[in-house]
Write a protein that holds these residues in place. Structure first.
Motif, PDB file in Angstrom:
ATOM      1  N   ALA A 180       0.835  -1.206   0.000  1.00 42.97           N
ATOM      2  CA  ALA A 180       0.000   0.000   0.000  1.00 42.97           C
ATOM      3  C   ALA A 180       0.867   1.253   0.000  1.00 42.97           C
ATOM      4  CB  ALA A 180      -0.923  -0.002   1.214  1.00 42.97           C
ATOM      5  N   GLY A 181       1.922   1.246   0.813  1.00 39.90           N
ATOM      6  CA  GLY A 181       2.809   2.399   0.867  1.00 39.90           C
ATOM      7  C   GLY A 181       3.525   2.627  -0.452  1.00 39.90           C
ATOM      8  N   THR A 182       3.997   1.554  -1.064  1.00 41.52           N
ATOM      9  CA  THR A 182       4.688   1.664  -2.348  1.00 41.52           C
ATOM     10  C   THR A 182       3.742   2.142  -3.438  1.00 41.52           C
ATOM     11  OG1 THR A 182       6.232  -0.104  -1.724  1.00 41.52           O
ATOM     12  CG2 THR A 182       6.021   0.398  -4.076  1.00 41.52           C
ATOM     13  N   ALA A 183       2.498   1.673  -3.405  1.00 45.05           N
ATOM     14  CA  ALA A 183       1.509   2.095  -4.403  1.00 45.05           C
ATOM     15  C   ALA A 183       1.252   3.595  -4.317  1.00 45.05           C
ATOM     16  CB  ALA A 183       0.206   1.323  -4.205  1.00 45.05           C
ATOM     17  N   MET A 184       1.207   4.129  -3.099  1.00 47.07           N
ATOM     18  CA  MET A 184       1.013   5.565  -2.927  1.00 47.07           C
ATOM     19  C   MET A 184       2.186   6.344  -3.501  1.00 47.07           C
ATOM     20  SD  MET A 184      -0.545   5.460   0.942  1.00 47.07           S
ATOM     21  CE  MET A 184      -0.475   7.236   1.184  1.00 47.07           C
ATOM     22  N   LEU A 185       3.401   5.860  -3.230  1.00 49.74           N
ATOM     23  CA  LEU A 185       4.598   6.517  -3.784  1.00 49.74           C
ATOM     24  C   LEU A 185       4.575   6.488  -5.308  1.00 49.74           C
ATOM     25  CD1 LEU A 185       7.840   5.532  -1.826  1.00 49.74           C
ATOM     26  CD2 LEU A 185       6.892   7.819  -2.174  1.00 49.74           C
ATOM     27  N   ASP A 186       4.310   5.319  -5.854  1.00 47.62           N
ATOM     28  CA  ASP A 186       4.315   5.167  -7.312  1.00 47.62           C
ATOM     29  C   ASP A 186       3.277   6.075  -7.976  1.00 47.62           C
ATOM     30  OD1 ASP A 186       6.301   3.292  -7.062  1.00 47.62           O
ATOM     31  OD2 ASP A 186       4.977   1.553  -7.292  1.00 47.62           O
ATOM     32  N   ALA A 187       2.162   6.302  -7.283  1.00 52.37           N
ATOM     33  CA  ALA A 187       1.098   7.141  -7.847  1.00 52.37           C
ATOM     34  C   ALA A 187       1.443   8.623  -7.793  1.00 52.37           C
ATOM     35  CB  ALA A 187      -0.214   6.876  -7.106  1.00 52.37           C
ATOM     36  N   ASP A 188       2.171   9.040  -6.744  1.00 50.09           N
ATOM     37  CA  ASP A 188       2.374  10.473  -6.516  1.00 50.09           C
ATOM     38  C   ASP A 188       3.736  11.020  -6.930  1.00 50.09           C
ATOM     39  OD1 ASP A 188      -0.158  10.637  -5.606  1.00 50.09           O
ATOM     40  OD2 ASP A 188       0.318  11.140  -3.525  1.00 50.09           O
ATOM     41  N   LEU A 189       4.753  10.182  -6.993  1.00 47.82           N
ATOM     42  CA  LEU A 189       6.089  10.678  -7.348  1.00 47.82           C
ATOM     43  C   LEU A 189       6.143  11.340  -8.724  1.00 47.82           C
ATOM     44  CD1 LEU A 189       8.534   7.975  -5.927  1.00 47.82           C
ATOM     45  CD2 LEU A 189       8.312  10.362  -5.209  1.00 47.82           C
ATOM     46  N   PRO A 190       5.474  10.800  -9.751  1.00 47.56           N
ATOM     47  CA  PRO A 190       5.517  11.479 -11.052  1.00 47.56           C
ATOM     48  C   PRO A 190       4.967  12.908 -10.988  1.00 47.56           C
ATOM     49  CG  PRO A 190       4.737   9.238 -11.319  1.00 47.56           C
ATOM     50  CD  PRO A 190       4.772   9.502  -9.839  1.00 47.56           C
ATOM     51  N   PHE A 191       3.942  13.123 -10.171  1.00 47.83           N
ATOM     52  CA  PHE A 191       3.380  14.467 -10.035  1.00 47.83           C
ATOM     53  C   PHE A 191       4.390  15.403  -9.388  1.00 47.83           C
ATOM     54  CE2 PHE A 191       1.138  17.706  -7.548  1.00 47.83           C
ATOM     55  CZ  PHE A 191       0.360  18.301  -8.539  1.00 47.83           C
ATOM     56  N   MET A 192       5.087  14.923  -8.343  1.00 47.68           N
ATOM     57  CA  MET A 192       6.064  15.787  -7.682  1.00 47.68           C
ATOM     58  C   MET A 192       7.239  16.112  -8.606  1.00 47.68           C
ATOM     59  SD  MET A 192       8.524  15.375  -4.434  1.00 47.68           S
ATOM     60  CE  MET A 192       9.722  14.831  -5.648  1.00 47.68           C
ATOM     61  N   ARG A 193       7.666  15.128  -9.389  1.00 51.47           N
ATOM     62  CA  ARG A 193       8.746  15.400 -10.349  1.00 51.47           C
ATOM     63  C   ARG A 193       8.301  16.443 -11.357  1.00 51.47           C
ATOM     64  NH1 ARG A 193      10.950  14.956 -15.156  1.00 51.47           N
ATOM     65  NH2 ARG A 193      13.121  14.278 -15.392  1.00 51.47           N
ATOM     66  N   TRP A 194       7.056  16.333 -11.814  1.00 52.06           N
ATOM     67  CA  TRP A 194       6.522  17.329 -12.752  1.00 52.06           C
ATOM     68  C   TRP A 194       6.536  18.710 -12.113  1.00 52.06           C
ATOM     69  CZ3 TRP A 194       2.051  20.175 -11.704  1.00 52.06           C
ATOM     70  CH2 TRP A 194       1.678  21.081 -12.707  1.00 52.06           C
ATOM     71  N   GLN A 195       6.189  18.821 -10.838  1.00 47.69           N
ATOM     72  CA  GLN A 195       6.189  20.113 -10.162  1.00 47.69           C
ATOM     73  C   GLN A 195       7.568  20.763 -10.196  1.00 47.69           C
ATOM     74  OE1 GLN A 195       4.395  18.562  -6.403  1.00 47.69           O
ATOM     75  NE2 GLN A 195       3.055  20.342  -6.557  1.00 47.69           N
ATOM     76  N   ILE A 196       8.596  19.972  -9.878  1.00 46.46           N
ATOM     77  CA  ILE A 196       9.961  20.513  -9.869  1.00 46.46           C
ATOM     78  C   ILE A 196      10.350  21.004 -11.252  1.00 46.46           C
ATOM     79  CG2 ILE A 196      12.390  19.943  -9.478  1.00 46.46           C
ATOM     80  CD1 ILE A 196      11.427  17.849  -7.429  1.00 46.46           C
ATOM     81  N   GLU A 197       9.901  20.280 -12.268  1.00 45.10           N
ATOM     82  CA  GLU A 197      10.261  20.637 -13.639  1.00 45.10           C
ATOM     83  C   GLU A 197       9.420  21.781 -14.178  1.00 45.10           C
ATOM     84  OE1 GLU A 197      11.206  18.334 -17.854  1.00 45.10           O
ATOM     85  OE2 GLU A 197      10.200  17.276 -16.220  1.00 45.10           O
ATOM     86  N   ALA A 198       8.123  21.807 -13.856  1.00 41.26           N
ATOM     87  CA  ALA A 198       7.210  22.804 -14.430  1.00 41.26           C
ATOM     88  C   ALA A 198       7.345  24.178 -13.791  1.00 41.26           C
ATOM     89  CB  ALA A 198       5.768  22.311 -14.316  1.00 41.26           C
ATOM     90  N   PHE A 199       7.678  24.206 -12.504  1.00 39.50           N
ATOM     91  CA  PHE A 199       7.841  25.477 -11.809  1.00 39.50           C
ATOM     92  C   PHE A 199       9.323  25.862 -11.780  1.00 39.50           C
ATOM     93  CE2 PHE A 199       3.760  23.898 -10.447  1.00 39.50           C
ATOM     94  CZ  PHE A 199       2.973  25.042 -10.359  1.00 39.50           C
TER      95      PHE A 199
END
Length: 285
Positions: A180-199
């Motif tokens: 469950a913990g890994t699934a949450m990471l896998d779902a949200d990490l791409p969004f956080m990476r996008w944030q670092i790149e987009a902003f």
């Protein structure tokens, strides 16, 4: 008698060409802003997970990511961002974020654009005057200020690997159920990476070993420096995102854990990391 200065006439069509360029520039940035807003709204409307605090919304960021140049990163938002110690939803002057209830929304999927805009605006104002900022940020604020940035002024903002506010916190979810913990990471990490790149983030400061390892991995950063400070091992890595250099710095032991750092040491840690980042030719603020 002084000679009269005369302006050379603009070449034929120059003014029209300049207007065309300005219009194209404005259209480009409008499209970029629309794309960013659409991505933020998409994340707000994503279905919650089992451990999500009831009626909460994912915390996309703490503070003004739109103006920040430095982003600190943690694991996930504490349930105390939404609830009192008695597990009652914070309200009135104690409220930190919007909820489905405060917005009058039935569920995430049916959030309107206006409701999403209000939720985002509240997140941007997290560190505003007289706001009830969660005590966890006290030490990190001193590190950030030692680095030369500020949550309050908007030159720094905070992100999390997992945007869901969970009860229990993500680390406890992971200990109890690694899948469950890994699934949450896998779902949200791409969004956080996008944030670092987009902003316009030029420096990412990671608050624990787990955070640092994940940020280094998803940004494909290369470790360039490391050392010790106050019983902690700090690391500095360099990533290339959207054709710009991004420094990834961090330490292994969370600030709240022993061995503790004094307030002065927390500020000194930020100043130390700033000097190391400068050697990479990156000016954050």
């Amino acid at each position: 008698m002084e000679a009269m200065a005369h302006e050379l006439p603009a070449p034929a069509g120059a003014e029209e060409e300049a207007r065309t360029i300005d219009a194209a520039f404005l259209q480009y940035h409008t499209a970029m802003n629309d794309a960013i807003t659409a991505r933020l709204i998409e994340r707000l409307r994503r279905q919650a997970v089992v451990s999500t605090v009831p009626a909460s919304l994912p915390v996309l960021f703490f503070g003004d990511l739109f103006t920040a140049r430095v982003a600190t990163v943690g694991l996930n938002p504490s349930w105390q961002e939404y609830l009192s110690k008695a597990r009652v939803e914070l309200d009135g002057a104690k409220r930190r974020f919007e909820t489905l209830g405060s917005l009058g929304a039935v569920d995430r999927q049916r959030l309107t654009d206006a409701q999403c805009a209000r939720a985002i605006q509240t997140m941007r104002g997290y560190f505003g005057p007289r706001k009830p900022v969660y005590s966890w940020f006290a030490g990190l604020t001193r590190v950030v200020e030692g680095f030369g940035a500020s949550f309050r002024s908007g030159t720094a903002a905070h992100l999390d690997l997992v945007q869901e506010s969970t009860d229990p916190v993500w680390s406890d979810v992971f200990k109890a159920d690694r899948c469950a913990g890994t699934a949450m990471l896998d779902a949200d990490l791409p969004f956080m990476r996008w944030q670092i790149e987009a902003f316009a983030i030029s420096v990412v400061i990671c608050t624990s070993r787990t955070v640092l390892e994940n940020v280094v991995r998803i940004t494909d950063a290369q470790v360039v420096d490391s050392g010790d400070f106050g019983g902690r091992r700090w690391t500095l890595a360099l990533a290339l995102l959207a054709d710009r250099k991004v420094a990834v710095a961090g330490w292994n032991i969370p600030l709240a854990r022993q061995p503790g750092l004094t307030r002065e040491q927390q500020t000194e840690l930020g100043a130390h990391l700033r000097e190391r980042v400068r050697f990479l030719g990156i000016g954050a603020v």
